[in-house]
Structures are given as C-alpha cells and as structure tokens.
Motif scaffolding. Structure first.
Motif, PDB file in Angstrom:
ATOM      1  N   ILE A 172      68.516  64.670  26.959  1.00 52.33           N
ATOM      2  CA  ILE A 172      68.134  63.295  26.257  1.00 52.33           C
ATOM      3  C   ILE A 172      68.443  62.461  26.601  1.00 52.33           C
ATOM      4  CG2 ILE A 172      67.661  62.096  23.767  1.00 52.33           C
ATOM      5  CD1 ILE A 172      67.448  65.244  22.758  1.00 52.33           C
ATOM      6  N   ALA A 173      69.267  61.895  27.125  1.00 54.79           N
ATOM      7  CA  ALA A 173      69.589  60.239  27.350  1.00 54.79           C
ATOM      8  C   ALA A 173      69.080  59.729  28.323  1.00 54.79           C
ATOM      9  CB  ALA A 173      71.214  60.015  26.648  1.00 54.79           C
ATOM     10  N   LEU A 174      69.614  60.994  29.613  1.00 55.78           N
ATOM     11  CA  LEU A 174      69.264  60.480  30.759  1.00 55.78           C
ATOM     12  C   LEU A 174      67.385  60.218  30.988  1.00 55.78           C
ATOM     13  CD1 LEU A 174      71.471  62.790  32.734  1.00 55.78           C
ATOM     14  CD2 LEU A 174      71.825  59.832  32.468  1.00 55.78           C
ATOM     15  N   PRO A 175      67.172  61.534  30.649  1.00 53.92           N
ATOM     16  CA  PRO A 175      65.639  61.215  30.575  1.00 53.92           C
ATOM     17  C   PRO A 175      64.748  60.783  30.063  1.00 53.92           C
ATOM     18  CG  PRO A 175      65.749  63.933  30.426  1.00 53.92           C
ATOM     19  CD  PRO A 175      67.182  63.227  29.845  1.00 53.92           C
ATOM     20  N   LEU A 176      65.428  60.092  28.656  1.00 52.73           N
ATOM     21  CA  LEU A 176      64.771  58.445  28.116  1.00 52.73           C
ATOM     22  C   LEU A 176      65.158  57.492  29.189  1.00 52.73           C
ATOM     23  CD1 LEU A 176      63.353  58.101  25.691  1.00 52.73           C
ATOM     24  CD2 LEU A 176      66.018  58.106  24.544  1.00 52.73           C
ATOM     25  N   TYR A 177      66.260  57.587  29.622  1.00 46.59           N
ATOM     26  CA  TYR A 177      66.696  56.052  30.086  1.00 46.59           C
ATOM     27  C   TYR A 177      65.616  56.041  31.294  1.00 46.59           C
ATOM     28  CZ  TYR A 177      69.072  53.479  33.899  1.00 46.59           C
ATOM     29  OH  TYR A 177      69.191  52.563  35.152  1.00 46.59           O
ATOM     30  N   VAL A 178      65.225  57.351  32.174  1.00 48.56           N
ATOM     31  CA  VAL A 178      64.326  57.426  33.358  1.00 48.56           C
ATOM     32  C   VAL A 178      63.379  57.176  32.973  1.00 48.56           C
ATOM     33  CG1 VAL A 178      63.522  58.248  34.853  1.00 48.56           C
ATOM     34  CG2 VAL A 178      66.420  58.673  34.669  1.00 48.56           C
ATOM     35  N   VAL A 179      63.330  57.900  31.650  1.00 50.32           N
ATOM     36  CA  VAL A 179      61.024  57.194  31.614  1.00 50.32           C
ATOM     37  C   VAL A 179      61.632  55.433  31.040  1.00 50.32           C
ATOM     38  CG1 VAL A 179      61.066  58.215  29.649  1.00 50.32           C
ATOM     39  CG2 VAL A 179      59.492  58.307  31.719  1.00 50.32           C
ATOM     40  N   THR A 180      61.677  54.816  30.983  1.00 54.60           N
ATOM     41  CA  THR A 180      61.715  54.165  30.042  1.00 54.60           C
ATOM     42  C   THR A 180      62.000  53.628  31.184  1.00 54.60           C
ATOM     43  OG1 THR A 180      62.360  54.897  27.537  1.00 54.60           O
ATOM     44  CG2 THR A 180      63.277  52.643  28.007  1.00 54.60           C
TER      45      THR A 180
END
Length: 385
Positions: free
Chosen positions: A207-215
C-alpha cells in the motif's frame, strides 16, 4: 477570490466519492471513512493557507485522487484498517523525506513515467467500469447521472463531475423519500475517529510504496509542472514538507495522502484568477479557506452518500476517473519501445493479483521493470543518445 472558491469546489466535489471508496476498500468503517475525509479536507485547507501566505504564489494542495483509486482496487491488508493507517503514515514520511533528501527525489524521477501511468491505468480500470456495470443493476438510478455527466462534459467540462454528483444526490434524495428513510440531524455533524497505526510489512510494501509512487508521479511532479507553465516556481521542499507532515498527521484519523494539486491548480494559477500574476495567490488563499468550510459539511455528505443504493456512488467515482484513466492509458503506450512493459504493468495492476498479502499495484510495477530490463534494454541506450 471566485477562482479560489471554484478551485476548492471542483477539487472536493469531483473526487470525494473516490476517497470514500478507497478508504472503505482498505477496511475503514463508514465512521472512519468520514473521519478520513474530514481530516484530509481540513489539512488541505490549512496547508494551502500556510503556503499561500508564506510564498505569495497560487500554490494549492489536494488529496491524492489516483492514490485513493489505487486503494479502491486494493484488498484489505492482513492487519486490517490499523495496518492501512500505518501504511498511510509511512507514505507521509516518504513524501517529507523526498523534499529533504535530494537523491530520493531523483530516484522517484527515474521511475519510467509510462510504467507509473500504466500502473495507475490498470488500477483505475475496475473503477471506470462501475458506471457501465451499474446500468445492468440499477439502470433507472444511474442513467440520469451518466446523462448529466455526458451533457455537462460537452458544455462545461470542468463542472461535469460536480454536476453528476449533484444529480446523484438528487437521485439518492428521491430514493430515500420513496423508501421513507429518515436521517437524524445529529448524524450530519463531522467527527474524527482515531485509529492507532500498525506497521505491517505487507501493507507497507503493498500500500505505502505504490501510494507514494503514484502520488509523486501523478500529482506532485505534474503539480510543479502546472505552476511552472504559468510562470511560478513551486516551493518544492516546503510543499513536500507540508504535504508529507500533513499526511502523517491525518493518517491516524483516516487520511491517506496529501499532495500538490495538479489539474485543479490551473484554476487558481491561470488567467481566470486575474490579470495581475502577483495577486493570484489570493485565489489560493481563498481556496484554502473554502476547503476549511467544506470540512464542516463533509459529515453530512458522507451520511447522504452512505444511504445511497449499492453501486451508485461507485458509478459517480468511476465517471470522475474516466478522464484520468484516458490520460494514463495514452501515456502508458505513447512510446513504441515501452509498450510491452507498459502492457504487462497495466494488466498486472488490473488483474487484482495479491501475493504474500501484497497487492497488485506493487507487483505491476515490479513486473513492468522486469519486462523493461529483459525486452526493452536495447532501446534504452539509443534513446539516451
């Protein structure tokens, strides 16, 4: 001032249904999702006011709509909602560190843009199918909303989703009246629900890594570009510090991610905010104040939306994301040399794959990078030359 009010109204109404869908998909109760929306709206308003007063430029913030869409396509982590909250907090720390540590920002910038867009497009696909799937289940309720969206898109595109939301609220009101449902006035007040975060490795990776990348790729970097196109230099480090700390602060209350505004930023930075470029920061200041006002009515909106027939809110969220998905798909396959890695990333993200408790968004990015290294490596040196 009018441009600032429009900025906040468009930013809020065009995607708050997506935020609610994302929070609910990761395990939030209706009360926790309402708390998340309230916390996000309030911190966005405060952050805009702070940056506008400090730098006197029309810098605006928003929640991460692509990030919320990513959450809506994810599964509830093994640690439940507390693990998701822990992942949101990690995302905030990563955003803040990106502003403080230059090499981390350069590392994010090196992620192939078409892979980040392909991951986003794949995540958005199930959501964008919702309006059309709802035609088969609740046609009399969803068709008027789609019709309003279609007509508005032709006449006033930036108001298409807010007007579709108004149509949905009208439909919900009529349905509640026919059913004789009564909503208690006391339930309309906004409230916060505190959740103690849990740091779960699978949730951090999935959750955190994809959320960070897409943000970063879909919000913060384009947000800087939008301001630059109007002749403003975004306060990169300060903006990431404010949004990163803001994200970490609202995570225990259910907020997923705060970032620089991208599309809605043009409403406050463009000529519509006045001929004098040196005074357009007033539009941003007004947008921040308007967000604080909207925070006060967020509870009522959540209650009404929560009473909607199944599938209707998801349909509105899908309509809100069609334009974003179209842009993401175009970017995913714009370069002939990267189409195979883009296609694999897109399909993995859309598949709903989950391995070791880690969602498909992470594996989509990994798969795309592997395919790029294996099949497209010969094209990379030629393009660099």
């Amino acid at each position: 001032m009018l441009a600032g009010i429009v900025t906040a109204l468009v930013g809020f109404t065009s995607s708050f249904a997506v935020v609610l869908a994302g929070l609910r998909a990761t395990g939030a109760t209706p009360e926790q999702a309402a708390s998340g929306l309230l916390a996000l709206t309030a911190v966005i308003g405060l952050g805009i006011v702070l940056l506008a007063l400090r730098y006197r430029i029309p810098v605006t913030l928003s929640w991460s709509t692509p990030g919320a869409a990513l959450l809506a396509g994810a599964a509830i982590p093994a640690g439940g909602w507390p693990a998701a909250v822990g992942a949101f907090m990690v995302t905030g720390v990563l955003i803040a560190l990106t502003g403080a540590i230059p090499w981390l920002g350069r590392l994010v910038a090196r992620i192939p843009q078409h892979l980040a867009q392909a991951m986003l497009a794949g995540v958005l696909l199930p959501l964008c199918l919702a309006p059309f799937q709802s035609i088969g289940t609740i046609p009399l309720l969803v068709l008027p909303v789609i019709l309003v969206w279609l007509v508005s898109s032709a006449i006033a595109p930036k108001w298409a989703v807010p007007l579709a939301l108004v149509a949905a609220l009208v439909v919900i009101g009529l349905q509640l009246t026919l059913d004789g449902t009564v909503i208690e006035a006391s339930s309309l007040a906004p409230s916060l629900a505190l959740t103690l975060p849990v740091l779960d490795p699978a949730a951090v990776i999935g959750i955190a890594l994809p959320l960070y990348v897409v943000t970063m790729a879909s919000q913060n970097l384009p947000g800087v570009a939008v301001l630059s196109s109007f002749g403003y230099r975004a306060p990169w480090r300060s903006a990431l510090a404010v949004t990163g700390v803001g994200t970490a602060a609202v995570a225990p209350f259910g907020g997923h991610a705060v970032n620089l505004a991208a599309l809605s930023a043009a409403l406050s930075a463009g000529e519509g905010a006045g001929a004098d470029r040196d005074r357009r920061w007033i539009a941003a200041l007004t947008a921040g104040i308007t967000y604080l006002v909207l925070a006060g009515v967020s509870g009522a909106l959540v209650v009404v939306v929560g009473a909607a027939p199944a599938g209707l809110v998801e349909a509105v969220a899908g309509l809100a994301l069609i334009g974003t998905m179209a842009t993401a798909v175009t970017s995913s396959f714009s370069e002939a040399t990267g189409r195979m890695s883009g296609a694999v990333t897109f399909l993995l993200a859309a598949s709903g794959l989950s391995v070791l408790g880690i969602g498909g968004a992470f594996w989509a990015l990994v798969g795309g990078l592997v395919v790029r290294a294996a099949l497209e490596r010969d094209a990379l040196p030629a393009r660099k030359r």
